[in-house]
Each structure stands twice: as C-alpha cells, then as structure tokens.
Design an enzyme around this catalytic site. Structure first.
Site, mmCIF file in Angstrom:
data_model
loop_
_atom_site.group_PDB
_atom_site.id
_atom_site.type_symbol
_atom_site.label_atom_id
_atom_site.label_comp_id
_atom_site.label_asym_id
_atom_site.label_seq_id
_atom_site.Cartn_x
_atom_site.Cartn_y
_atom_site.Cartn_z
ATOM 1 N N LYS A 1 -35.010 62.662 86.132
ATOM 2 C CA LYS A 1 -33.688 62.183 86.528
ATOM 3 C C LYS A 1 -33.469 60.753 86.042
ATOM 4 C CE LYS A 1 -32.304 63.784 90.444
ATOM 5 N NZ LYS A 1 -32.531 63.978 91.878
ATOM 6 N N ARG B 1 -32.790 58.888 95.394
ATOM 7 C CA ARG B 1 -33.062 60.276 94.990
ATOM 8 C C ARG B 1 -34.431 60.410 94.355
ATOM 9 N NH1 ARG B 1 -28.829 62.877 91.781
ATOM 10 N NH2 ARG B 1 -27.249 63.434 93.291
ATOM 11 N N GLY C 1 -34.357 70.729 94.246
ATOM 12 C CA GLY C 1 -34.216 70.855 95.695
ATOM 13 C C GLY C 1 -35.512 70.763 96.473
ATOM 14 N N MET D 1 -37.716 68.179 96.660
ATOM 15 C CA MET D 1 -38.041 66.900 97.295
ATOM 16 C C MET D 1 -36.780 66.290 97.876
ATOM 17 S SD MET D 1 -40.803 65.496 94.657
ATOM 18 C CE MET D 1 -39.657 65.740 93.364
ATOM 19 N N ARG E 1 -30.285 67.505 82.845
ATOM 20 C CA ARG E 1 -31.628 68.025 82.566
ATOM 21 C C ARG E 1 -31.494 69.311 81.760
ATOM 22 N NH1 ARG E 1 -32.574 69.442 88.910
ATOM 23 N NH2 ARG E 1 -30.923 70.965 89.005
ATOM 24 N N HIS F 1 -29.084 77.144 96.224
ATOM 25 C CA HIS F 1 -30.540 77.133 96.127
ATOM 26 C C HIS F 1 -31.099 78.508 95.784
ATOM 27 C CE1 HIS F 1 -34.534 77.702 97.854
ATOM 28 N NE2 HIS F 1 -34.763 76.603 97.178
ATOM 29 N N SER G 1 -64.911 94.914 70.192
ATOM 30 C CA SER G 1 -63.804 94.562 71.080
ATOM 31 C C SER G 1 -64.403 93.830 72.274
ATOM 32 C CB SER G 1 -63.067 95.816 71.543
ATOM 33 O OG SER G 1 -62.047 95.451 72.448
ATOM 34 N N CYS H 1 -59.924 92.880 74.646
ATOM 35 C CA CYS H 1 -59.120 93.809 75.438
ATOM 36 C C CYS H 1 -59.217 93.544 76.945
ATOM 37 C CB CYS H 1 -59.486 95.252 75.121
ATOM 38 S SG CYS H 1 -61.181 95.650 75.560
ATOM 39 N N TYR I 1 -57.345 90.402 66.856
ATOM 40 C CA TYR I 1 -56.202 90.823 67.671
ATOM 41 C C TYR I 1 -56.524 90.701 69.157
ATOM 42 C CZ TYR I 1 -58.687 95.233 68.553
ATOM 43 O OH TYR I 1 -59.611 96.151 68.945
HETATM 44 C C1 PEP Z 1 -63.439 94.319 80.138
HETATM 45 O O1 PEP Z 1 -64.512 94.321 80.720
HETATM 46 O O2 PEP Z 1 -62.891 93.296 79.721
HETATM 47 C C2 PEP Z 1 -62.725 95.575 79.903
HETATM 48 C C3 PEP Z 1 -61.622 95.608 79.194
HETATM 49 O O3 PEP Z 1 -63.213 96.664 80.557
HETATM 50 P P1 PEP Z 1 -62.898 96.992 82.083
HETATM 51 O O4 PEP Z 1 -61.900 95.986 82.565
HETATM 52 O O5 PEP Z 1 -62.373 98.376 82.068
HETATM 53 O O6 PEP Z 1 -64.250 96.866 82.678
#
Ligand code: PEP
Ligand code: MG
Length: 903
Positions: A42, A112, A121, A123, A356, A472, A788, A856, A876
């Site tokens: 502000k 303020r 809102g 603070m 802002r 709000h 992976s 993953c 990936y």
């Molecule tokens: C992991 O361990 O990251 C994984 C993807 O397998 P899970 O979560 O199924 O054990």
C-alpha cells in the site's frame, strides 16, 4: 502505557540502541513502487501514484522493519520510532496547514496496515484518527456540516474501539440499530446530526463499559496506540490463517500508512469505492467496480451496505467518473497489469487511496495474460511468469450443467465462478470442522468477515445475503477459487435456528443446496455438475508454456476415463498406471482374495485366469486413450494383506461367530483370519511388496504381463498405436530387476510369438524408490530401459518417515514449530531426496546413455519440485490428470526463471 487485548505488540518505547542511520519512517514523497519490501504494497503503491502525478492524500509510512523490530522485541518499539513519527507528523501538519485533532482546522488521519504481500481485510485499519469533541466542533464549523462531523466522530469511536481497544463490533452495531429503531428510520443516512452526536456518547459509553477506561482524547496518544494495534494485527488469528493458506512467511511484518483523511461521507457529492481495470472474475476488458455515495471506505469492503455498480457513477458525478476512467487506464499502462484501486470522492474531488495488482480467478488470469500479450503490453514470457500454476487448479472445478438447471431457489451476484454442492452450514467454525472432515458443505452467512476465512477455506462454496462483488466473501472466495454467490437479498438467515428461508421455503442444516457462482443462481438440492471445459484462453496460454518447457508432462492414470481426461489436459502419456487399483473394485476383490487364499497352484491359477481378461480390458481402454503416447504400467506393488480384511476386524468377527455363527461361517472366518495373520507384517511399507512380491509369486506378474501385451495387440488390431512400458516397483538390488525382467520378457515374447507379431515394441523399466536403488542406479540401469523415480516411497525411505503415520502427528508439529520448513511429501526435499535423484540420473545415464528418466510421485505436480526436477535433468514428470496443466506451466516457468525475459 496500557496493554491492549488484541495487540501482541505493546506500545512501550524501548531504549534499545538503533543502528546509526537506520530509519523507520518515510515521507510519501520519498517512496516509490520499488520500495515494497520496506513500505508494504500500500505504502509503495500510494507513493508511486503520487510520483506519477495522480491525486493521493498526503502522509507517511512506518516501515515493515519497524514492525519486525517490535515483534522481535516482544512488542517493544525500537528506540526513536515515536520521535520519528512525531517529526513526520509535524511535517504533514505543516504541509496541510492543519494540526492533528485541533479545534481549528483539525487534521484527521487514517492509520492503515499494508504488508508486502496483499492480505485483503486481514489486518487492521483505523480511520478518522484525531477525533474528539474538540475536533468534531472544529470540523463542524469548518465544513458547516455538523452531521458530517458527528458521523465522522461516531465512525472513529467504533473503529478505534474495535481495533485498538478490542471491543466487539456487535456492541456498536446493536446500539446503532437500537437508535434507528427509536427514530423509526431504516438507513444510517436518515439519522440527524443530533442523533449522531447522541450516538457518539453512547459509543463512548460502550468503550468505557467494555474496557474500564475512556477513549483517549489526546490525538498523539490515539496515534501511538493505533500504530501499535496495526503492528499487533499482523499476528491476529485471521491474518495467521491467511498467511498459512497463502504460504506467506510470518516474519515479514506490516507497514503502517498514516495519511490525511479525505472524506467520502460528505453527502451526495462524496463517495467511496473500489474498482478494477478489468473484470477480475472473467478477465474481460471492461470497467468493473462499485461505489457507495456518502460513505467511508470500510463500508464497501465490509459488505454492510450493498454498493452500486461503477457505471452508475457516470450519472451521479460525470466529471469525476471520466477522471476515474482515465486514471484506471493510466495505472494499468503504468503497471502493465490489471490493477485494483480504492478511491474516495471528497466533495467532488477524486483521491486514490490504494492501488495493487488485482486478485483474479484463474480464468481471468489466463484471459488477461492473453489479452495483454495481444495488446502488445507484455510479452509471452512475462505473461507466463505471472500466472500462479497452483491457481490453474480452479479452472478444473466442475460447473453446473445448464441443461440440468431446475427452478432456482433465489439469486444473488455471481461473485466467484464455478458451481458447488454441499449441505448447509451457518457458521465458519462448523464449516471448518465438517468441511475439514471431508464433508461437502456450503457456508451460508448474512455476510462473511475476515474471521470466517477458515470456514470459507473448508467449504465447497459460499452464499451470502448481503454485500457486493467486492465484499469480503467475494474477494476471498475468488482468491481461493471457491464458487460464491454474494448479496442474495431474498435470503432470510436465522443463525440461531440454523435455517435459511426464501419466501415460504425453509431449509435447515440437513438440506443440500447448489450454488452457481458463474450465474449467481442458487438451487435447492444437489444438481449434477459437469467437468470443466478447456477454453480457448487455457489452450492458448498453456500452448505458450509447451513451447518453452523442457520437461515432459505425463499423468498418473489407472482407468481409461482418467487417461482420456489427462490427454485432454495435455498429458503426453501415462507415467504411472497403478494396476492394483483395479483389483480393489467390488466385483474384482473377491477374485483377488481367492487368488491370495488359494491352497493349490491350480486354484490360484484359476483365479488369475479370471482376472486376466478384466485387467486386459482396463489396459485396452488406457492404451486406446493414449494411442501414440507411452503408457507405463506398473506391476503389482502393495502387500497382499491390503486386499484382505483388517486383522483386528477379522478377529472380532471370529469372536462374534464363536458366540452366534453357524459352524460353516465360523470355519470360513477362522481360515481367513489365519491367512490375514500369516500375511500381516510389522512394517508393511518395508515388507513383502513391489518386486519382492512378484518374485515370490511370479504367476501374478505373468498374468499382468499377458494382460498388458494382449491389450496392446487388441488395440493395435483396431488400427491404434499402443506404446507399452512395463515398470517394476520397489527394486533395491539389480539382481531383483534382472530376474523380474527375465520373467516379463519371456512372457511378453511368448504372447507376441503366439500372436505371430514381430514388430510390437515394449520396454521394461523400473521405479527408483529406494535409496539403494538410486545409489546403485549404474548397475540397475543394465537391466532397465527406463527409470521412473517414485519419490513418495523414496522420500519415506530417505527421510525415514512413514507418511501415513507422520502427517497427522509429529510432522504437523514439526512444520508448526519450524523444525522442517516444508512437508517433504508435498515438496521434494532438495538436499536429501533431490540428491538421490541427481545421483540416480547421473549413474543411470553413465551406464546407459539416453536412458529416459521420469518422476511419478506426488511431487510431479508440485511447482517447486518441478523447478528442482528440471534442474536435476529428469526427462518428464507425471502427476494426477488435474495437475497436468499446473505441471505444464510450472515446467515452463522453471525455464523462464533461469533466463528472465527469454522464451
Ligand atoms: C512412489 O512411491 O512415488 C509411487 C509413485 O508409488 P506409490 O505412491 O504407489 O507407492
Ligand atoms: Mg511407490
């Protein structure tokens, strides 16, 4: 000095020595937009507006550093701060030709809060400071408008009483309502000067009764205590909740802006309002805002009166309206982004109180980004950098199917888009409790206040009877991506009875409603929702992200439906298909149990033969959805007892059947119990699971491999292009993978030979989810076509914390106490797990150049982890389908951060 109930920072000046040259107060003319960290958003914004020649009230800012110093010293102000404030006040008095709280030409100021990161809102603020009987007389004489003077005074007592003295606001509201009842009027504006003078007296009585002392009449005393209360409001419960929700650090502190008051409550030539340079709900390039005539700032945001839409200002004060539109254009051009502005019109003169960057929905964020690029205001990298990946989640909320809409119960303002279904809840605590327990609830309030924030966070949606588009509830709901219908004026809410009525229809806590924040309609019952559609803006902006990112983005998908969704959202394949999820379906579980409990190889094979076509059908759906893209199917991972009843429950069942079961039932239950006992383990996470299970029972892996290959053959037979990857979980030793690979390859090749197919490629790889696997990745890579990283298990086994046990207990306490800064299961632990990923990638590549690596675990959808993984060189990430857009954008930002301004 008195201490205040709602303030952690005490107002005692502290004799501590200050670093030479350090200063805590800056005049407005000394600031600019670049001084945000010190002056707060502000303070920096107002200074910048003055710098570019826009009309703002004069004043000065107490820095965030002063607040931090006070917090670090148990609330004691740093030495010299008060003197600095007095010096700046004297300068302000000189410039304005007024004196704080004087009988003649009184100066009144607003005090303020203003943090570095906007916390709307959350603070405190005190307006009209300097008021007293003396100043009120002076103001009345000067303005020749006693009503205005007493209205200003009563506002001051109320706000100061609430914020500084901690008096409950309801006490004032009750007195105001009582007075209006006595006078037989409905609106505040109908109260006369004498009424308001009486109200001031009553209000001061309220303060006296509540605190045991009079409201201070010395303006310096008022100022000092107000600044202290604003410091203290940094640590108010609602501010803390907001920071936690928005991951704002606790140690930033707030600045305090002291500015000359300008008055929106001087009758019909005065007003106060809030507006945006574009529509913050949709992003459309249109004027969007609200104002209230004869009112002060807090009236708009607090939602106590329902404001008028901005375009109506044109007919009331045309000159000011034109000037305001001009100003909005200038501000947007100056900041090159959508802005949110607070303004006051003081007897026909426009003042800007705040500017802002406008908070916006995800849909609006995309639209604004796309439009600003098209308008040539910003380039694509800038546009991409500005969008918060986490916010994209919002777009993926379901909406109401227009074809299904029934007769609405009522309607209000379409304050935050999306549709929500839930049972009615009438207070924030209950919403937090029931919503937190996983129930879908809709929070219904007359209006929400900042104290309701935890309830809004836990609810599916919000419905209020009062307040406008900038109330709000609306602002907070939009920020959180919660559907909200605000200002549904027909609603009669009885909080005590927990009912909501419209006309003759009365709903209770047992009822469910549907709120459609896109249209503003509210429906009784639970209406069906439709999955979100990918819009043009979404596709365009994410397309820019795709042009920039290096990381691939796949999805974790266990069903055909998930795979279809994931592909629509931009997934470039399936990074993890957890095959055992398919075993859990109610029609399959009995077969799986028969397989586990079989006494003979024949019985086991019979059960597996039954499962094979079912698994094959699942894989066919996924390969079909992902035709042309890789699909990594993981062989069974969890320990077998997960498919059997719980040990304790089964023991209890046996006990019960011993008392009243038939011999046959008892016999079956006992046999099952014996199996459950045999399979139960002290540490199942580290027990017979993953590749260990498959090596112990190769027939399961054989069945799964057959199902995968047969599915691929069937899909190929339909002219599609399945890309098969078979993934072995929880490998710790290269020898485990070597043996498992042998089984998989023999089975797959057998299937292909039998089908007479020679040109269907498949790859066999492994999860890296144990520290030993990462460290021996070089050996493991000899048997793996790809890696992976399963960062869920890798985190558990690296930090030695069981996720299921820790998140609800010591890990939560660790986070609260700051022992660990982030939850390692949500955001990749860079120094530990991250290092293992780095080692795994490096050693794997050394053995097998070109080895493809992915991630993953949950981290694959977390922006901070994605930035790290980009740096670690994995190919990936794979995340849940709805996180795919988040990952696409985060992966692009990871590149942009390294090379600002380059695409
Ligand atoms: C992991 O361990 O990251 C994984 C993807 O397998 P899970 O979560 O199924 O054990
Ligand atoms: Mg795992």
């Amino acid at each position: 000095m008195t201490t205040h109930t709602n303030s952690r920072a005490g107002a005692t000046a502290h004799p501590s020595v200050r670093a030479p040259g350090a200063r805590y107060v800056y005049d407005l003319s000394e600031g600019n937009a670049g001084m945000r960290a010190l002056l707060g958003g502000k303070g920096a914004g107002v200074a910048e507006m003055q710098r570019i020649g826009l009309p703002v009230p004069d004043g000065f800012t107490v820095t965030t550093a002063a607040c931090v110093a006070a917090m670090e010293d148990d609330g004691a102000w740093p030495g010299g701060l008060w003197d600095e404030i007095l010096t700046h006040l004297a300068t302000l008095e000189r410039r304005t030709g007024r004196t704080l709280g004087a009988a003649e030409r009184p100066l009144l100021v607003s005090v303020r809060s203003g943090a570095v990161v906007s916390m709307p809102g959350m603070m405190d603020t005190v307006l009209n400071l300097g008021m007293s009987d003396r100043a009120a007389q002076g103001l009345a004489a000067e303005s020749d408008d006693p009503r205005f003077a007493w209205d200003t005074y009563r506002r001051f007592v109320q706000m100061y009483g609430e914020v500084v003295e901690g008096v409950p606001g309801q006490a004032f509201e009750d007195e105001l309502t009582a007075l209006k009842d006595r006078r037989g009027v409905r609106r505040d504006a109908e109260l006369t000067a004498d009424d308001l003078r009486e109200l001031v007296k009553t209000f001061r009585g309220v303060v006296r009764r509540s605190t045991g002392h009079d409201l201070p009449t010395d303006p310096h005393d008022q100022l000092r205590r107000a600044v202290d209360a604003v410091f203290g409001s940094w640590n108010s419960p609602r501010a803390r909740v907001y920071r936690e929700l928005n991951e704002i650090p606790d140690d930033l502190g707030t600045a305090v802006n002291v500015m000359q008051m300008v008055f929106g409550n001087k009758g019909d030539t005065s007003a106060t309002g809030v507006c945006f340079t574009r529509n913050p709900a949709t992003g459309a390039r249109e004027r969007y805002g609200e104002f209230l005539l004869d009112a002060q700032g807090e009236d708009v945001v607090a939602g106590t009166r329902t404001p008028r839409r901005l375009p109506e200002l044109e007919s009331v004060l045309p000159g000011v309206y034109t000037q305001l539109l001009d100003t909005l254009d200038r501000l947007e051009q100056h900041y090159q982004d959508m802005q949110d502005v607070e303004f006051t019109i003081d007897d026909g003169t426009l003042y800007l109180l705040q500017v802002r960057t406008g908070k916006r929905t995800a849909a609006a964020a995309l639209r604004v980004a796309r439009d600003l690029v098209a308008e040539g205001v910003i380039d694509r990298p800038t546009a991409l950098r500005r969008i918060d990946p986490a916010q994209l989640d919002q777009l993926l909320h379901p909406t109401l199917d227009p074809a299904q809409a029934t007769t609405p119960l009522t309607h209000g303002l379409n304050a935050s888009p999306g549709a929500a279904v839930g049972t009615l809840v009438f207070d924030a605590d209950t919403a937090a409790e029931r919503g937190g327990a996983g129930e879908d609830v809709v929070l219904v309030r007359w209006e929400t206040t900042p104290d309701d924030i935890h309830g809004v966070a836990a609810a599916q949606g919000v419905l209020t009877a009062h307040g406008g588009m900038t109330s709000h509830a609306a602002v907070v709901a939009r920020g959180m991506g919660k559907p909200c219908v605000a200002g549904a004026g027909e609603l009669r809410i009885d909080v005590a009875a927990r009912t909501l009525a419209v006309g003759d229809t009365v709903l209770t806590e047992a009822d469910t409603i549907t709120v459609d924040g896109t249209t503003g309609y509210v429906y009784p019952g639970a209406l069906p929702l439709v999955p979100p559609q990918v819009t043009d803006d979404f596709a365009t902006v994410l397309g820019w992200a795709d042009d920039v990112r290096r990381l691939g983005v796949r999805a974790n998908a266990d069903t055909g439906e998930d795979a279809v969704r994931a592909r629509e959202l931009g997934a470039e394949g399936v990074g993890l298909c957890r095959t055992e999820h398919m075993f859990m379906a109610t029609d399959r579980l009995p077969v799986v149990q028969r397989m586990i409990l079989a006494d003979t190889t024949e019985d086991r094979q019979a059960a597996l033969d039954e499962l094979l076509p079912v698994q094959q059908a699942d894989f066919e759906e996924i390969f079909t959805a992902m035709t042309g893209l890789p699909v990594a199917v993981r062989l069974i991972d969890p320990p077998l007892h997960e498919f059997l009843p719980d040990l304790v429950e089964q023991s209890l069942l046996v006990q019960r059947l011993e008392a009243d079961g038939t011999p046959g039932e008892l016999e079956r239950a006992r046999t099952l119990l014996a199996h459950v006992r045999r399979l139960s383990e002290a540490n199942p996470m580290l027990g017979t699971r993953g590749v260990r299970l498959s090596l112990l029972h190769p027939e399961i892996g054989v069945m799964q491999t057959r199902a995968i290959v047969r599915a691929a053959l069937a899909v190929r037979g339909r002219g599609l292009d399945p890309r098969v990857e078979i993934m072995v979980p929880l490998v710790g030793y290269a020898e485990e993978l070597r043996r498992m690979r042998e089984i998989v390859v023999a089975t797959a090749d057998g299937e292909l030979d039998a089908a007479g197919v020679t040109d269907l490629d498949y790859r066999v790889g492994t999860m890296i989810e144990l520290p030993r696997a990462a460290l021996t990745a070089g050996e493991i890579a000899e048997h793996a076509d790809f890696f992976s990283f399963g960062t869920n298990d890798l985190t558990q086994t690296t930090v030695g914390i069981s996720r299921d046990d820790a998140e609800g207990s010591f890990l939560a306490a660790y986070l609260e106490a700051g022992v660990v800064r982030t939850n390692p299961f949500a955001s990749l632990d860079a120094d530990g797990v991250g290092e293992l990923v780095r080692i795994g990638v490096e050693r794997g590549l050394r053995t097998r150049p070109g080895l493809e690596t992915g991630v993953c675990g949950e981290h694959g959808g977390d922006p901070a982890s994605i930035a790290l993984l980009d740096e670690l060189g994995v190919d990936y990430v794979s995340c849940s389908p709805y996180r795919v857009p988040v990952a696409r954008l985060a992966a692009a930002q990871a590149r942009l951060d390294g090379a600002p301004g380059e695409a």
